[in-house]
Write a protein that holds these residues in place. Structure first.
Motif, PDB file in Angstrom:
ATOM      1  N   THR B  54       0.835  -1.209   0.000  1.00 25.99           N
ATOM      2  CA  THR B  54       0.000   0.000   0.000  1.00 25.99           C
ATOM      3  C   THR B  54       0.868   1.256   0.000  1.00 25.99           C
ATOM      4  OG1 THR B  54      -1.764  -1.171   1.127  1.00 25.99           O
ATOM      5  CG2 THR B  54      -1.795   1.230   1.281  1.00 25.99           C
ATOM      6  N   ASP B 173      -5.748  -0.961  -4.923  1.00 27.99           N
ATOM      7  CA  ASP B 173      -5.197  -1.568  -3.716  1.00 27.99           C
ATOM      8  C   ASP B 173      -6.136  -2.649  -3.205  1.00 27.99           C
ATOM      9  OD1 ASP B 173      -3.827  -2.167  -1.460  1.00 27.99           O
ATOM     10  OD2 ASP B 173      -3.875  -0.139  -0.601  1.00 27.99           O
ATOM     11  N   GLU B 174      -5.710  -3.905  -3.332  1.00 24.86           N
ATOM     12  CA  GLU B 174      -6.532  -5.043  -2.907  1.00 24.86           C
ATOM     13  C   GLU B 174      -7.974  -4.904  -3.383  1.00 24.86           C
ATOM     14  OE1 GLU B 174      -5.230  -7.539  -0.832  1.00 24.86           O
ATOM     15  OE2 GLU B 174      -3.581  -6.589   0.292  1.00 24.86           O
TER      16      GLU B 174
HETATM   17 MG   LIG Z   1      -2.234  -2.757   2.178  1.00 28.95          MG
END
Ligand SMILES: [Mg+2]
Ligand SMILES: Nc1ncnc2c1ncn2[C@@H]1O[C@H](COP(=O)(O)OP(=O)(O)O)[C@@H](O)[C@H]1O
Lengths: 809, 243
Positions: B54, B173-174
């Motif tokens: 991240t 992000d994810e």
């Molecule tokens: Mg993360």
């Protein structure tokens, strides 16, 4: 989990919300501070009056000769002592006369003088004065011409501590300015008009000087006395009233108990009537602050809902879950009370400074008003606790799943969401954002609008009350002073035959173009169980020089009374109704009050209740004929009012000669304390409105942190976000302001209809709100709602985008 | 000009380090990362939780700044951008898809996407928004609020919103972290298509299986890049993924 755990957790929450807690606490503090602070000053004024009367040994009884006639001083004292039969322990004789006074450079300040001659050789032990500037006079001055000047008058005209004044044309030196317990009233009646500190000069002088000025060598017309400790002044007064006519049959004497003296009662009455008005505003502000605190606490508790949900999911009992949000409320409450103490103290001191300047007292006693602060503290504690109890109770009662729902998904679940969906707003999504935010959470928006309205409403009410009293006074002054041109109002030192040399010298002066004489007297009008005190001008009712033009046009018949609209309303009478008039009637050398039934002839549009007129022909009712004690003069063209006034006040028999205009500030003076305090209210309300808007913006910022972070991640500028906040705040603010204007007017109406008539019965206040008052209220509100969101700019700038966006709900 | 850009890289990192200084000690989230990503490909940043994925993404997106090192994206030196330039960069160069969707709760699906187009200053944002929602197969849910949509649908709206910006670099992000397998595959297919359509897509995940659909896999461990290579066994279609 122990208490320590909860406290620690709550402490961290407190640190995170410190500014918020402080701002809500400040709202509570201001609300309870206004209550405690304003309340304290009233208590202080009463206590200070008590202390003044005690320390300066104010008389218990006063024996006076209302006709002004003097007796040999020694004999008058002896008569009083004899009549009292030992019930009087100390007595002092004085000679009090009304004479025109001029002060200032070149005698530029005219005033109606009250010259109090005291026996300095024997010493003054009753009704002592307190020297405020300069020095006193004593036994060494007993035969001199040094005098003392009343501080009220000196302060009004910024006179130096010592200087020269003229009394009936004779120049003397005043060596100090003083306050004396008998002359603490700022206002007095002057003939049929009222008069303030600016036009009344009380002078304390050696009795020998006054005897010379009045042409009464060795004479006195007034005795002040102290009664035996343990004896009641009222009983001794009865004794004197019965015995004096036997001891002194040649002269009518009145006996007054100080405590029953209307002037003394007015001093205390003024305090309590002002207090009544302040109470209303203090409670209004407290209510507004309380509501705002409730609203904000509620939103803070709302934002803890997820923590509550998690705790519920973990099976923590409800009562335990409620501890943390309630602790937050308790912290707000305690902080509010802690801040409330200095706020109350500060507001109290501020008000005290204003009052000390407006209402000088020789002695000030200002003990801390623990009781009021206690009430303020209790209110400050109860409001946020009660304000949180409900939302907490609700929060611990919802289903855990509901409580767990992330806040960023809770929005839009309202019924109105369907409306929003159909709402096709112009502009970009960000331009629409403010309106959406408002519509999507109608309950919250409504609460904010209400909070702003409740905070601002008292401001309009306060401004409106000031406007209304000013407008009323303006109308009243037009009636009293005449709207058309200035005139000189002359009062005589006593009753004079209307064709006497003294009267002819006045009315026939070369400088006079027009003149009218009259007889002014006090009395009261009763109908049923209502009695109204009036100041009657007996004049030619068809002469517009002495009565309002509208009345002069009515050709009112003699044989009745003309009342003010306010008196007529209070008595429930109209032209033609019969009333009982209590008036003086000449008997021997003095006057006795008798009752006569007379019709109401007309009603004049005066807001002053005491204004009343009768025809000069009706003076037969008073047992006199062709006697006058006042005159109204118009100067010849080219003659200045000052010149006329100077000429007239040096004539014999003139007690005062004042331009009508100079009297017109009196009522304004009386209300100046109230108006000054409204300035304080404006400041407090401005601060409150700002705090409410700030809190609202701050909580909004917390609630929307994720949205804001997302917008910033998409490259929206901080100022755009702030702009959205400002627009939202301004929309709510405008709604709140609109509501506050309506609410403020309603409250004003109530204040004028219910509070003022009880507090200031002499005045019929006309509702009148100037446009500038609306504007000022709106500006204070707008400034608050516009500025507050700007304060979160820094927070938006320093917000950590990664951590705000990261949290997975 | 950095050598990476000369070789056609759209994202280039050189010795990028990120240290978080906290009262409890300093955390090195990223340790001298050097990386070069060619345009129009799908990159998967793979690593266990806490490995700095991240952090890496946030610095490329100018949401965060490195403690050391240089980042270039689409010809701009991100690490030199200041204030307003960083906002402009986020408006016009990169765009985000978050694990937590971060849709605006008070806006409908269409309006959320409309916002994306507007933020980037695109002309006729309304048409763009509609087209993007149709592209993610949500043409029939235009006027629904986020809370009325499933997680997968919300994420598709979020993807539509970032696509509506028209920006060349998409950072996700994810994006499937909150979703079940089938829905996740749907999302990944969308992202794959975009990379095919000329955008550079960076997907961060801890799921090794997802890495198999990448053109390039960047492996992170303890803040260090431990490998940059195409997936062993070649790039699979998202439909072939199993987890
Ligand atoms: Mg993360
Ligand atoms: N604001 C911060 N302060 C301190 N440490 C942080 C912060 N943000 C991330 N970290 C640390 O940096 C490391 C990498 O974090 P992150 O990039 O979020 O990992 P990933 O996304 O791979 O799970 C972690 O050890 C994390 O604890």
């Amino acid at each position: 989990m122990g208490t320590g755990f909860w406290l620690r957790w709550s402490w961290r929450g407190l640190r995170r919300r410190l500014t918020q807690v402080a701002a809500i606490a400040a709202i509570i503090a201001l609300g309870s501070g206004v209550y405690a602070g304003l309340g304290s000053t009233s208590a202080w004024r009463s206590l200070s009056l008590d202390a003044t009367f005690a320390q300066l040994r104010a008389h218990d009884l006063e024996v006076a000769s209302p006709s002004g006639l003097a007796l040999p001083a020694g004999r008058l004292l002896q008569s009083v002592q004899a009549a009292a039969g030992g019930a009087v322990t100390a007595a002092e004789a004085r000679l009090i006369v009304d004479l025109p006074v001029r002060a200032g450079r070149g005698g530029s300040i005219p005033a109606a003088g009250v010259i109090v001659g005291v026996d300095l050789a024997k010493g003054v032990a009753i009704d002592r004065w307190k020297v405020m500037a300069g020095h006193s006079i004593g036994a060494a001055d007993a035969h001199g011409t040094d005098v003392l000047l009343d501080e009220h008058f000196a302060a009004q005209h910024h006179l130096p501590a010592t200087g020269r004044i003229t009394i009936a044309g004779r120049t003397v030196t005043y060596v100090g300015t003083v306050l004396e317990p008998e002359y603490l009233n700022q206002i007095a009646t002057l003939g049929a008009t009222i008069q303030g500190a600016a036009t009344r000069a009380v002078v304390f002088a050696p009795i020998t000087l006054v005897q010379r000025l009045a042409g009464a060598p060795g004479g006195a017309n007034d005795v002040v006395a102290m009664v035996r400790p343990g004896d009641r002044a009222g009983r001794v007064a009865q004794l004197l009233r019965r015995a004096l006519p036997r001891v002194e049959p040649a002269i009518a004497l009145t006996v007054t108990v100080r405590r029953d003296d209307p002037l003394v009662r007015a001093l205390y009455g003024e305090i309590s009537s002002e207090q009544r008005i302040f109470d209303v505003f203090a409670l209004l502000i407290l209510a507004g602050a309380g509501f705002a605190a409730f609203n904000l606490t509620r939103r803070v508790v709302e934002s803890e809902r997820r923590d509550i949900g998690v705790a519920m999911a973990l099976g923590v009992p409800r009562r335990q879950i409620a501890i943390r949000p309630m602790l937050l409320a308790a912290e707000i409450a305690v902080a509010g009370v802690v801040l409330g103490l200095p706020a109350g103290w500060g507001i109290g001191s501020w008000v005290l400074t204003i009052i000390k300047a407006r209402i000088p007292l020789p002695v000030w006693v200002t003990p801390w008003q623990g009781g009021l602060f206690l009430v303020g503290a209790v209110l400050g504690l109860v409001v946020p606790l009660a304000g949180s109890a409900y939302p907490v109770w609700r929060a611990v009662r919802v289903e855990p799943t509901d409580a767990l729902l992330p806040p960023h998904l809770r929005g839009g679940r309202h019924r109105l969401s369907s409306l929003v969906r159909r709402l096709r707003l112009p502009g970009s999504t960000t331009a629409q954002a403010p309106l959406r935010r408002i519509v999507i959470a109608p309950a919250r928006s409504l609460m904010t609008v209400l909070a702003i309205a409740l905070i601002l409403a008292p401001l309009l009410t306060a401004l409106g009350a000031t406007d209304s009293t000013s407008a009323t006074i303006a109308v009243g002054n037009d009636v009293l002073a005449g709207a058309r041109g200035d005139r000189l109002l002359v009062t005589l030192t006593g009753y004079e035959p209307d064709r006497s040399a003294a009267v002819r010298a006045i009315t026939g002066s070369r400088l006079v173009r027009q003149a009218a004489v009259g007889l002014d007297t006090g009395g009261s009008v009763t109908r049923g169980s209502t009695t109204v005190d009036v100041s009657i001008s007996m004049v030619d009712l068809s002469n517009p020089l002495v009565v309002p033009a509208a009345l002069a046009r009515q050709h009112v018949e003699p044989g009745g009374i003309v009342l003010s609209a306010k008196a007529a309303a209070d008595l429930g009478v109209r032209p033609g109704s019969l009333v009982q008039l209590r008036h003086p009637r000449r008997e021997g050398t003095g006057f006795r009050f008798v009752r006569t039934v007379v019709p109401v002839r007309a009603v004049v549009a005066s807001p002053y209740r005491f204004v009343a007129y009768m025809d000069l022909q009706d003076e037969a009712m008073m047992g006199v004929q062709h006697l006058v004690n006042s005159a109204v003069l118009v100067p010849r063209p080219g003659v200045s009012m000052g010149a006329l006034q100077r000429a007239i006040s040096s004539l014999p028999g003139v007690a005062s000669a004042l331009p009508a205009r100079s009297l017109s500030n009196t009522m304004q003076d009386i209300l100046s304390v109230v108006s000054n305090l409204f300035v304080l209210l404006q400041a407090v309300i401005g601060a409150l409105a700002f705090l409410v808007a700030y809190n609202s913006a701050k909580i909004g910022g917390d609630e929307r942190a994720r949205e804001h972070a997302t917008m910033l991640a998409f490259g929206l500028r901080v100022r755009r976000l702030v702009g959205i906040g400002v627009v939202e705040s301004v929309i709510l603010g405008v709604l709140g302001i609109g509501l506050s204007l309506g609410l403020g007017l309603l409250v004003l109406r109530w204040v004028l209809d219910s509070v003022f008539p009880a507090a200031v019965p002499e005045l019929a206040v006309i509702e009148s709100v100037r446009a500038v008052s609306y504007v000022l209220t709106a500006v204070v509100g707008l400034a608050a709602v516009t500025l507050a969101p700007l304060l979160i700019t820094r927070r938006l700038r320093t917000m950590s985008l990664p951590s705000t966006l990261r949290y997975v709900e | 000009m950095p050598p990476e850009e000369a070789s056609g890289a759209i994202i280039a990192l050189s010795n990028v380090t990120k240290r978080f200084v906290t009262p409890a000690g300093t955390v090195v989230a990223l340790d001298s990362a050097t990386l070069s990503v060619p345009a129009a490909c799908l990159v998967v940043v793979l690593g266990p939780s806490g490995s700095g994925k991240t952090t890496l993404l946030n610095m490329i997106g100018a949401l965060d700044t490195p403690s050391d090192g240089v980042i270039d994206v689409a010809g701009k030196r991100v690490t030199d951008l200041r204030g307003a330039q960083r906002f402009a960069y986020r408006r016009n160069t990169v765009t985000f898809v978050f694990q937590a969707f971060n849709l605006f709760p008070e806006l409908t699906a269409l309006e959320n996407v409309h916002f994306g187009a507007e933020a980037a200053g695109r002309s006729s944002p309304a048409e763009v928004a509609r087209a993007m929602l149709e592209a993610v197969e949500l043409g029939h849910r235009l006027h629904h609020f986020p809370h009325e949509l499933s997680g997968g649908e919300q994420q598709r709206v979020a993807i539509a919103r970032s696509l509506a910006t028209g920006n060349p670099v998409l950072l996700a992000d994810e994006p499937t972290g909150e979703l079940d397998y089938r829905t996740g595959i749907q999302i990944l297919r969308l992202l794959r298509q975009r990379a095919g359509g000329g955008k550079t897509v960076l997907v961060v995940t801890h799921n090794r299986e997802i890495a198999r659909m990448a053109d390039l896999v960047v492996e992170l461990r303890g803040g260090r890049i431990v490998g940059v290579a195409p997936p062993a066994g070649g790039t699979l279609d998202p439909a072939e993924l199993r987890w």
